[in-house]
Design an enzyme around this catalytic site. Sequence first.
Site, PDB file in Angstrom:
ATOM      1  N   ASP A   1     -10.123  -2.829   6.334  1.00 16.06           N
ATOM      2  CA  ASP A   1      -9.627  -1.613   5.691  1.00 16.06           C
ATOM      3  C   ASP A   1      -9.787  -1.727   4.176  1.00 16.06           C
ATOM      4  OD1 ASP A   1      -8.598   0.936   5.738  1.00 16.06           O
ATOM      5  OD2 ASP A   1      -6.515   0.310   5.920  1.00 16.06           O
TER       6      ASP A   1
ATOM      7  N   HIS B   1      -1.374  10.986  -0.692  1.00 13.79           N
ATOM      8  CA  HIS B   1      -1.185  10.283  -1.956  1.00 13.79           C
ATOM      9  C   HIS B   1      -0.827  11.252  -3.077  1.00 13.79           C
ATOM     10  CE1 HIS B   1      -4.358   7.126  -0.440  1.00 13.79           C
ATOM     11  NE2 HIS B   1      -3.342   7.283   0.389  1.00 13.79           N
TER      12      HIS B   1
ATOM     13  N   ASP C   1      -0.961   0.236  -4.706  1.00 19.69           N
ATOM     14  CA  ASP C   1      -2.300   0.685  -5.079  1.00 19.69           C
ATOM     15  C   ASP C   1      -2.297   2.135  -5.543  1.00 19.69           C
ATOM     16  OD1 ASP C   1      -1.658   1.568  -2.561  1.00 19.69           O
ATOM     17  OD2 ASP C   1      -3.558   1.025  -1.631  1.00 19.69           O
ATOM     18  N   HIS C   2      -1.331   2.914  -5.082  1.00 24.01           N
ATOM     19  CA  HIS C   2      -1.222   4.313  -5.486  1.00 24.01           C
ATOM     20  C   HIS C   2       0.150   4.824  -5.074  1.00 24.01           C
ATOM     21  CE1 HIS C   2      -1.700   5.219  -1.248  1.00 24.01           C
ATOM     22  NE2 HIS C   2      -2.815   4.492  -1.247  1.00 24.01           N
TER      23      HIS C   2
ATOM     24  N   HIS D   1       1.792   8.281   5.525  1.00 23.40           N
ATOM     25  CA  HIS D   1       0.847   9.319   5.943  1.00 23.40           C
ATOM     26  C   HIS D   1       1.335  10.026   7.207  1.00 23.40           C
ATOM     27  CE1 HIS D   1      -2.488   9.125   3.170  1.00 23.40           C
ATOM     28  NE2 HIS D   1      -2.557   7.804   3.265  1.00 23.40           N
TER      29      HIS D   1
ATOM     30  N   THR E   1      -8.108  -1.809   1.201  1.00 20.80           N
ATOM     31  CA  THR E   1      -7.506  -2.733   0.234  1.00 20.80           C
ATOM     32  C   THR E   1      -8.000  -4.163   0.415  1.00 20.80           C
ATOM     33  OG1 THR E   1      -5.565  -1.302   0.041  1.00 20.80           O
ATOM     34  CG2 THR E   1      -5.333  -3.575  -0.714  1.00 20.80           C
TER      35      THR E   1
ATOM     36  N   ARG F   1     -15.997   3.337   2.437  1.00 20.27           N
ATOM     37  CA  ARG F   1     -15.020   2.448   3.057  1.00 20.27           C
ATOM     38  C   ARG F   1     -15.030   2.533   4.587  1.00 20.27           C
ATOM     39  NH1 ARG F   1      -8.990   4.692   1.908  1.00 20.27           N
ATOM     40  NH2 ARG F   1      -8.577   3.420   3.762  1.00 20.27           N
TER      41      ARG F   1
ATOM     42  N   GLU G   1      -1.473  -7.950   1.677  1.00 24.95           N
ATOM     43  CA  GLU G   1      -1.161  -6.525   1.668  1.00 24.95           C
ATOM     44  C   GLU G   1      -0.216  -6.158   2.806  1.00 24.95           C
ATOM     45  OE1 GLU G   1      -3.359  -2.173   2.167  1.00 24.95           O
ATOM     46  OE2 GLU G   1      -4.006  -3.935   3.322  1.00 24.95           O
TER      47      GLU G   1
ATOM     48  N   SER H   1      -7.237   4.302  -1.488  1.00 22.49           N
ATOM     49  CA  SER H   1      -7.050   2.860  -1.630  1.00 22.49           C
ATOM     50  C   SER H   1      -8.325   2.115  -2.010  1.00 22.49           C
ATOM     51  CB  SER H   1      -6.491   2.279  -0.323  1.00 22.49           C
ATOM     52  OG  SER H   1      -5.211   2.788  -0.059  1.00 22.49           O
TER      53      SER H   1
ATOM     54  N   ASP I   1       1.992   2.518   3.536  1.00 25.57           N
ATOM     55  CA  ASP I   1       1.163   3.704   3.310  1.00 25.57           C
ATOM     56  C   ASP I   1       0.850   4.443   4.603  1.00 25.57           C
ATOM     57  OD1 ASP I   1      -1.123   5.241   1.717  1.00 25.57           O
ATOM     58  OD2 ASP I   1      -2.073   4.379   3.495  1.00 25.57           O
ATOM     59  N   LYS I   2       0.458   3.703   5.623  1.00 19.34           N
ATOM     60  CA  LYS I   2       0.018   4.371   6.852  1.00 19.34           C
ATOM     61  C   LYS I   2       1.171   5.107   7.523  1.00 19.34           C
ATOM     62  CE  LYS I   2      -3.842   1.250   7.422  1.00 19.34           C
ATOM     63  NZ  LYS I   2      -4.759   2.206   6.782  1.00 19.34           N
TER      64      LYS I   2
ATOM     65  N   ASP J   1       0.845  -1.190   0.000  1.00 19.14           N
ATOM     66  CA  ASP J   1       0.000   0.000   0.000  1.00 19.14           C
ATOM     67  C   ASP J   1       0.887   1.249   0.000  1.00 19.14           C
ATOM     68  OD1 ASP J   1      -1.955   2.026   0.571  1.00 19.14           O
ATOM     69  OD2 ASP J   1      -3.216   0.489   1.471  1.00 19.14           O
TER      70      ASP J   1
END
Length: 576
Positions: free
Chosen positions: A174, A423, A381-382, A343, A176, A187, A334, A117, A339-340, A63
């Site tokens: 979550d 992102h 995913d991004h 962030h 994904t 989501r 995943e 995501s 990702d987290k 992610d």
Amino acid sequence: MPRNKRVVTTVAALAGLITVGSIAATAAIPAPTPNGFTQDRSAELAKQINPAKPRNVILIIGDGMDDSMITAARNYEYGAGGRFPALDALPFTGAMTTYGLKVGSGPDYPIAYVSDSAPTASGWSTGKKTVDGRLSQGPSTASNVPGEDYETVLEKYKKQGKLVGNITTSEITDATPAAAASHINARACQGPTDMTNCAEARKVNGGKGSVAEQLVDNKVDVLMGGGASRYAQATDAGSSVLAYAQTTHKYRLVSDAPGLTSVTSLADGPVLGLFANGNLTPMYQPLVATAVGAGGPSTKCTPADRGNQPDLSAMMTKSIELLDNPNGFFLQAESAMIDKQEHASDICGAIGDLKELDETVAVALAYQEKHPDTLVVVTGDHAHSTQIVGGSADDGKQLATVQTADGDPMTVAYSTNAVGSDHTGAQIRVAASGPQAANVTGVIDQTDLFATLLGRTPSTMPGTPVTPGTPGTPGTPTPTPTPAKPAVSTVSAASIAKEVLARRGLRVAVAATGGQKVTIRLVKDGRTLVSKTLGSTGGRVALRTTKAKIGKVKVVATVTGAGGSVTDSQRVRVTR
């Protein structure tokens, strides 16, 4: 050419003959040297092209994992000249676009160049684009208005009788992991008491329920990650989701690494692993970037205390053990904390979980070595805003510096937000190994992965023998390959206003291989309303007609070649 914002699925590399000259690949053979490769790799690479449909499919997601984050983690763990042992060894590599849609009146939806995501995971899960926050469900007029449910790869394989798994280091509910086996307009509606923005989806209102409920209702054989607090929530019927999963679907709960080790079979029912109330703990302790700069030239990342939580590679090992069967399986995994932690502008947290992703890929490749009918795909995913910079104080809004394996300082910057990061809309890496892995090469869209994960119509490799014999042996003629059967695919809007059809036309994207001509028609009750001819590979076309009445029509695409004719069709509703 006018752009149809609704026809956003990239229809590329569909069932195509893939030749070595068309492939962009990383080095799986031999390792690079400072002076470059000493031998041409074409022959070795050609050996790895396998057009057969895979029996098993393993999809591994990092992610927020883009090329910049991969590079930062590689520099830290192995140095600038090093390589990840597994991630960088996958033989076929391409780039993947990740854009989505925005809500609107439709059927032409505005483009969202930066997505979260939910729509990105829905893209490869369903082969279709959708809007931010939405899980495997089509776009609509507003975020709280449900769209059409799209069947996912996992659900399709489940129907075929394959075993299926879904594991993550985030909450299993979550975005994904949720996109693989649930359908909901927001989501955030992860548990039955989180349904404020998803009233129509509540079971008491006749819906499919929260993400937590849908995942177990879909009878995913192996579900693992965090999110125990979601499963502790009470359903509309009164019991907790966990109790519902255990009594209705016979799920067996696993709550820590020792418990995971004790599970040896699915004979007694599916497995639900819930290893934390929320997300799992990252592999490294945080190093959070600041405006003045965190860390320094000698800063190293420190392993975190993760208690009895299993890491992703352990979950992968156990999942493969449980899912392996003669009929095959599909497994999505995943590494979510990349990702987290991005962030949070936490460079160490993101690096550690990308390293763990590489170790998870290694587990998948070790299985593939013994089971070559297994496709392994690794991607993100991004993209994210983590950037390797020169180190000056003005190189970003937030900075952090660590010492890499080279012994030198590496500074990363985050500049999308004053605090934290977000992102971006850049393309990301996609890589693969195994049957049909070559379909990820070049520049593809996330939605293109859908067909590869399901297995495309196999193509015939140039020079492939089609009759018994030993080509190349003196006195043995080399057989002439049988022409490959053509393949064709169409994508169009699901509905169109009658006035728009007459004035602007229905825009259709067609991809074809193995033919000389493609005919595209709009048909109503067996009568052709309008017809156009395209080249051998298809293209985009607007089918304009005033003859259509309100109701259903059909888009019919036919490709004709030496190997015969093949037709693909899609229903479209004409509205007022």
